[in-house]
Design a protein around this motif. Structure first.
Motif, PDB file in Angstrom:
ATOM      1  N   ILE A  35       0.849  -1.191   0.000  1.00 22.50           N
ATOM      2  CA  ILE A  35       0.000   0.000   0.000  1.00 22.50           C
ATOM      3  C   ILE A  35       0.884   1.239   0.000  1.00 22.50           C
ATOM      4  O   ILE A  35       1.903   1.291   0.676  1.00 22.50           O
ATOM      5  N   LYS A  36       0.482   2.244  -0.777  1.00 16.38           N
ATOM      6  CA  LYS A  36       1.143   3.557  -0.754  1.00 16.38           C
ATOM      7  C   LYS A  36       0.125   4.576  -0.264  1.00 16.38           C
ATOM      8  O   LYS A  36      -1.066   4.472  -0.541  1.00 16.38           O
ATOM      9  N   PHE A  37       0.583   5.573   0.455  1.00 17.67           N
ATOM     10  CA  PHE A  37      -0.283   6.589   1.041  1.00 17.67           C
ATOM     11  C   PHE A  37       0.075   7.961   0.493  1.00 17.67           C
ATOM     12  O   PHE A  37       1.236   8.241   0.209  1.00 17.67           O
ATOM     13  N   LEU A  67       5.095   6.341   1.222  1.00 17.42           N
ATOM     14  CA  LEU A  67       4.437   7.486   0.591  1.00 17.42           C
ATOM     15  C   LEU A  67       4.416   7.368  -0.930  1.00 17.42           C
ATOM     16  O   LEU A  67       5.396   6.945  -1.541  1.00 17.42           O
ATOM     17  N   ASP A  68       3.278   7.772  -1.513  1.00 20.89           N
ATOM     18  CA  ASP A  68       3.196   7.955  -2.960  1.00 20.89           C
ATOM     19  C   ASP A  68       4.163   9.050  -3.367  1.00 20.89           C
ATOM     20  O   ASP A  68       4.564   9.878  -2.540  1.00 20.89           O
ATOM     21  N   ASP A  69       4.496   9.100  -4.656  1.00 19.58           N
ATOM     22  CA  ASP A  69       5.271  10.226  -5.167  1.00 19.58           C
ATOM     23  C   ASP A  69       4.515  11.503  -4.860  1.00 19.58           C
ATOM     24  O   ASP A  69       3.317  11.604  -5.124  1.00 19.58           O
ATOM     25  N   GLY A  70       5.168  12.486  -4.262  1.00 24.30           N
ATOM     26  CA  GLY A  70       4.530  13.734  -3.918  1.00 24.30           C
ATOM     27  C   GLY A  70       3.737  13.670  -2.630  1.00 24.30           C
ATOM     28  O   GLY A  70       3.078  14.640  -2.240  1.00 24.30           O
ATOM     29  N   GLY A  71       3.763  12.521  -1.933  1.00 23.92           N
ATOM     30  CA  GLY A  71       3.025  12.373  -0.678  1.00 23.92           C
ATOM     31  C   GLY A  71       3.658  13.195   0.435  1.00 23.92           C
ATOM     32  O   GLY A  71       4.780  13.690   0.318  1.00 23.92           O
ATOM     33  N   ALA A  72       2.921  13.346   1.541  1.00 22.25           N
ATOM     34  CA  ALA A  72       3.393  14.169   2.648  1.00 22.25           C
ATOM     35  C   ALA A  72       3.356  13.402   3.970  1.00 22.25           C
ATOM     36  O   ALA A  72       2.462  12.607   4.209  1.00 22.25           O
ATOM     37  N   PHE A  73       4.345  13.664   4.790  1.00 24.89           N
ATOM     38  CA  PHE A  73       4.415  13.138   6.144  1.00 24.89           C
ATOM     39  C   PHE A  73       4.310  14.306   7.108  1.00 24.89           C
ATOM     40  O   PHE A  73       5.001  15.315   6.939  1.00 24.89           O
TER      41      PHE A  73
END
Length: 78
Positions: A35-37, A67-73
């Motif tokens: 899974i990617k978030f 994280l997906d590409d461009g995702g945020a933490f």
């Protein structure tokens, strides 16, 4: 009452459609292997409870992998 049962009760009361999972944050990449978030949050000062700088680094590396590409933490440290 433990936190997971409390969260499950609140989820039902509010009518949320979500899945609650209990696990070790240091092994999150294993829990969500396929899974990617787009967003990951870590609140409640949990990062400060990791045992060493190496564990902290490993945690952030695993969050990055999830994280997906461009995702945020977003994390909280008190």
């Amino acid at each position: 009452m433990d936190l997971l049962r409390l969260a499950e009760k609140k989820k039902i009361e509010k009518g949320f459609d979500s899945k609650l999972i209990s696990g070790d944050m240091r092994k999150a990449a294993d829990l969500f292997r396929d899974i990617k978030f787009n967003t990951i949050t870590c609140v409640g000062n949990t990062i400060a409870h990791l045992g060493s700088p190496l564990e902290i680094r490993g945690f952030f590396e695993s969050m990055y992998e999830l994280l997906d590409d461009g995702g945020a933490f977003a994390g909280q440290l008190v």
